[in-house]
Design a protein around this motif. Sequence first.
Motif, PDB file in Angstrom:
ATOM      1  N   ALA A   1       0.818  -1.221   0.000  1.00 25.71           N
ATOM      2  CA  ALA A   1       0.000   0.000   0.000  1.00 25.71           C
ATOM      3  C   ALA A   1       0.850   1.270   0.000  1.00 25.71           C
ATOM      4  O   ALA A   1       0.314   2.367   0.121  1.00 25.71           O
ATOM      5  CB  ALA A   1      -0.933  -0.008   1.207  1.00 25.71           C
ATOM      6  N   ARG A   2       2.145   1.133  -0.132  1.00 20.78           N
ATOM      7  CA  ARG A   2       3.041   2.298  -0.087  1.00 20.78           C
ATOM      8  C   ARG A   2       3.026   3.096  -1.379  1.00 20.78           C
ATOM      9  O   ARG A   2       2.620   2.613  -2.421  1.00 20.78           O
ATOM     10  CB  ARG A   2       4.472   1.834   0.191  1.00 20.78           C
ATOM     11  CG  ARG A   2       4.650   1.353   1.608  1.00 20.78           C
ATOM     12  CD  ARG A   2       6.075   0.972   1.872  1.00 20.78           C
ATOM     13  NE  ARG A   2       6.191   0.460   3.237  1.00 20.78           N
ATOM     14  CZ  ARG A   2       7.178  -0.306   3.639  1.00 20.78           C
ATOM     15  NH1 ARG A   2       8.140  -0.648   2.811  1.00 20.78           N
ATOM     16  NH2 ARG A   2       7.200  -0.730   4.886  1.00 20.78           N
ATOM     17  N   ARG A   3       3.480   4.344  -1.249  1.00 24.72           N
ATOM     18  CA  ARG A   3       3.652   5.266  -2.375  1.00 24.72           C
ATOM     19  C   ARG A   3       2.337   5.643  -3.032  1.00 24.72           C
ATOM     20  O   ARG A   3       2.270   5.902  -4.221  1.00 24.72           O
ATOM     21  CB  ARG A   3       4.615   4.683  -3.410  1.00 24.72           C
ATOM     22  CG  ARG A   3       5.935   4.271  -2.843  1.00 24.72           C
ATOM     23  CD  ARG A   3       6.967   5.319  -3.110  1.00 24.72           C
ATOM     24  NE  ARG A   3       8.272   4.876  -2.612  1.00 24.72           N
ATOM     25  CZ  ARG A   3       8.992   5.563  -1.751  1.00 24.72           C
ATOM     26  NH1 ARG A   3       8.553   6.710  -1.290  1.00 24.72           N
ATOM     27  NH2 ARG A   3      10.152   5.124  -1.355  1.00 24.72           N
ATOM     28  N   ARG A   4       1.275   5.675  -2.217  1.00 24.09           N
ATOM     29  CA  ARG A   4      -0.047   6.043  -2.731  1.00 24.09           C
ATOM     30  C   ARG A   4      -0.723   7.088  -1.851  1.00 24.09           C
ATOM     31  O   ARG A   4      -1.917   7.309  -1.971  1.00 24.09           O
ATOM     32  CB  ARG A   4      -0.911   4.791  -2.833  1.00 24.09           C
ATOM     33  CG  ARG A   4      -0.337   3.794  -3.815  1.00 24.09           C
ATOM     34  CD  ARG A   4      -1.180   2.549  -3.879  1.00 24.09           C
ATOM     35  NE  ARG A   4      -0.592   1.648  -4.841  1.00 24.09           N
ATOM     36  CZ  ARG A   4       0.026   0.519  -4.522  1.00 24.09           C
ATOM     37  NH1 ARG A   4       0.121   0.139  -3.278  1.00 24.09           N
ATOM     38  NH2 ARG A   4       0.530  -0.242  -5.457  1.00 24.09           N
ATOM     39  N   GLY A   5       0.034   7.660  -0.912  1.00 20.89           N
ATOM     40  CA  GLY A   5      -0.511   8.705  -0.067  1.00 20.89           C
ATOM     41  C   GLY A   5      -1.127   8.236   1.234  1.00 20.89           C
ATOM     42  O   GLY A   5      -1.556   9.053   2.043  1.00 20.89           O
TER      43      GLY A   5
ATOM     44  N   PRO B   1      16.930  11.078   7.916  1.00 23.54           N
ATOM     45  CA  PRO B   1      16.972  12.096   6.854  1.00 23.54           C
ATOM     46  C   PRO B   1      16.246  11.718   5.568  1.00 23.54           C
ATOM     47  O   PRO B   1      15.632  12.582   4.933  1.00 23.54           O
ATOM     48  CB  PRO B   1      18.478  12.285   6.601  1.00 23.54           C
ATOM     49  CG  PRO B   1      19.122  11.936   7.910  1.00 23.54           C
ATOM     50  CD  PRO B   1      18.274  10.821   8.463  1.00 23.54           C
ATOM     51  N   HIS B   2      16.255  10.452   5.171  1.00 24.60           N
ATOM     52  CA  HIS B   2      15.597  10.080   3.913  1.00 24.60           C
ATOM     53  C   HIS B   2      14.075  10.210   3.985  1.00 24.60           C
ATOM     54  O   HIS B   2      13.407  10.159   2.964  1.00 24.60           O
ATOM     55  CB  HIS B   2      16.002   8.664   3.479  1.00 24.60           C
ATOM     56  CG  HIS B   2      15.435   7.576   4.321  1.00 24.60           C
ATOM     57  ND1 HIS B   2      16.006   7.170   5.518  1.00 24.60           N
ATOM     58  CD2 HIS B   2      14.337   6.810   4.145  1.00 24.60           C
ATOM     59  CE1 HIS B   2      15.284   6.197   6.032  1.00 24.60           C
ATOM     60  NE2 HIS B   2      14.265   5.958   5.236  1.00 24.60           N
ATOM     61  N   LEU B   3      13.517  10.430   5.173  1.00 23.66           N
ATOM     62  CA  LEU B   3      12.071  10.600   5.335  1.00 23.66           C
ATOM     63  C   LEU B   3      11.650  12.067   5.438  1.00 23.66           C
ATOM     64  O   LEU B   3      10.478  12.364   5.670  1.00 23.66           O
ATOM     65  CB  LEU B   3      11.579   9.834   6.563  1.00 23.66           C
ATOM     66  CG  LEU B   3      11.706   8.315   6.453  1.00 23.66           C
ATOM     67  CD1 LEU B   3      11.394   7.654   7.783  1.00 23.66           C
ATOM     68  CD2 LEU B   3      10.802   7.781   5.355  1.00 23.66           C
ATOM     69  N   THR B   4      12.580  12.984   5.245  1.00 26.76           N
ATOM     70  CA  THR B   4      12.271  14.413   5.356  1.00 26.76           C
ATOM     71  C   THR B   4      11.125  14.813   4.428  1.00 26.76           C
ATOM     72  O   THR B   4      10.172  15.464   4.863  1.00 26.76           O
ATOM     73  CB  THR B   4      13.519  15.263   5.063  1.00 26.76           C
ATOM     74  OG1 THR B   4      14.524  14.940   6.029  1.00 26.76           O
ATOM     75  CG2 THR B   4      13.200  16.753   5.130  1.00 26.76           C
ATOM     76  N   GLY B   5      11.184  14.429   3.174  1.00 30.08           N
ATOM     77  CA  GLY B   5      10.129  14.801   2.223  1.00 30.08           C
ATOM     78  C   GLY B   5       8.768  14.259   2.638  1.00 30.08           C
ATOM     79  O   GLY B   5       7.755  14.957   2.533  1.00 30.08           O
ATOM     80  N   PHE B   6       8.740  13.019   3.113  1.00 25.44           N
ATOM     81  CA  PHE B   6       7.476  12.431   3.568  1.00 25.44           C
ATOM     82  C   PHE B   6       6.881  13.258   4.697  1.00 25.44           C
ATOM     83  O   PHE B   6       5.705  13.643   4.647  1.00 25.44           O
ATOM     84  CB  PHE B   6       7.697  10.981   4.028  1.00 25.44           C
ATOM     85  CG  PHE B   6       6.506  10.409   4.741  1.00 25.44           C
ATOM     86  CD1 PHE B   6       5.398   9.969   4.030  1.00 25.44           C
ATOM     87  CD2 PHE B   6       6.478  10.332   6.127  1.00 25.44           C
ATOM     88  CE1 PHE B   6       4.286   9.460   4.688  1.00 25.44           C
ATOM     89  CE2 PHE B   6       5.379   9.816   6.790  1.00 25.44           C
ATOM     90  CZ  PHE B   6       4.280   9.383   6.071  1.00 25.44           C
ATOM     91  N   TYR B   7       7.675  13.550   5.722  1.00 25.56           N
ATOM     92  CA  TYR B   7       7.126  14.292   6.866  1.00 25.56           C
ATOM     93  C   TYR B   7       6.829  15.748   6.521  1.00 25.56           C
ATOM     94  O   TYR B   7       5.914  16.341   7.108  1.00 25.56           O
ATOM     95  CB  TYR B   7       8.011  14.124   8.100  1.00 25.56           C
ATOM     96  CG  TYR B   7       7.752  12.776   8.742  1.00 25.56           C
ATOM     97  CD1 TYR B   7       6.569  12.541   9.430  1.00 25.56           C
ATOM     98  CD2 TYR B   7       8.642  11.732   8.619  1.00 25.56           C
ATOM     99  CE1 TYR B   7       6.288  11.307   9.992  1.00 25.56           C
ATOM    100  CE2 TYR B   7       8.378  10.487   9.176  1.00 25.56           C
ATOM    101  CZ  TYR B   7       7.200  10.281   9.867  1.00 25.56           C
ATOM    102  OH  TYR B   7       6.912   9.061  10.417  1.00 25.56           O
ATOM    103  N   GLU B   8       7.521  16.329   5.562  1.00 21.83           N
ATOM    104  CA  GLU B   8       7.145  17.663   5.090  1.00 21.83           C
ATOM    105  C   GLU B   8       5.761  17.611   4.437  1.00 21.83           C
ATOM    106  O   GLU B   8       4.945  18.504   4.642  1.00 21.83           O
ATOM    107  CB  GLU B   8       8.190  18.219   4.130  1.00 21.83           C
ATOM    108  CG  GLU B   8       9.449  18.675   4.837  1.00 21.83           C
ATOM    109  CD  GLU B   8      10.545  19.160   3.905  1.00 21.83           C
ATOM    110  OE1 GLU B   8      10.502  18.853   2.679  1.00 21.83           O
ATOM    111  OE2 GLU B   8      11.466  19.831   4.404  1.00 21.83           O
ATOM    112  N   ARG B   9       5.478  16.549   3.645  1.00 19.79           N
ATOM    113  CA  ARG B   9       4.144  16.404   3.045  1.00 19.79           C
ATOM    114  C   ARG B   9       3.070  16.205   4.119  1.00 19.79           C
ATOM    115  O   ARG B   9       1.904  16.506   3.891  1.00 19.79           O
ATOM    116  CB  ARG B   9       4.131  15.240   2.052  1.00 19.79           C
ATOM    117  CG  ARG B   9       4.868  15.570   0.762  1.00 19.79           C
ATOM    118  CD  ARG B   9       4.684  14.530  -0.330  1.00 19.79           C
ATOM    119  NE  ARG B   9       5.094  13.187   0.034  1.00 19.79           N
ATOM    120  CZ  ARG B   9       6.348  12.726   0.021  1.00 19.79           C
ATOM    121  NH1 ARG B   9       7.343  13.536  -0.334  1.00 19.79           N
ATOM    122  NH2 ARG B   9       6.614  11.481   0.346  1.00 19.79           N
TER     123      ARG B   9
END
Length: 163
Positions: free
Chosen positions: A110-114, A141-149
Amino acid sequence: MRAGPAAMNGPYEDERTRAGAESDAGTDPGTERGARSRLEVCPPLGDAALNTLFAAAWPGHEPTDFGARLRHSLLWVAAFRGEELTGFVNVVGDGGVHAFVLDTTVHPSARRRGLGVRLVRRAADEARRAGARWLHVDYEPHLTGFYERCGFAPTAAGLRRLG
């Protein structure tokens, strides 16, 4: 802040469980045949379902007594596709205005679908309703974009291993 699940009946149930769970207005692009995913706040969850999800999502996961963890939670949000648990996020509080996101987990299928973003945003909304004014999260650090969203701003934080 409202009382957490420890003040409620049973380790896996919570009187705040929403009978009318939220569904997508549309559908998750990755769900089979357009089935809708739904989010539920503090649904009854057992160790078997949570350990199955975590084993699929986290290599090396060891069976865990999630009931003990959930008893100390402010709230949790779970995602379901049909009856299958496909996502989970836990929020703990300090008894005041601070709450903390823990264990954000989405099944690999179910990943990469919001779905992860929806889980964390819903958890943030529910934490605010529960009286939290600040929501914290620690991440690699590799999760920065996810948590910004999810609405978080990067901050400097400290971490100390205790064992």
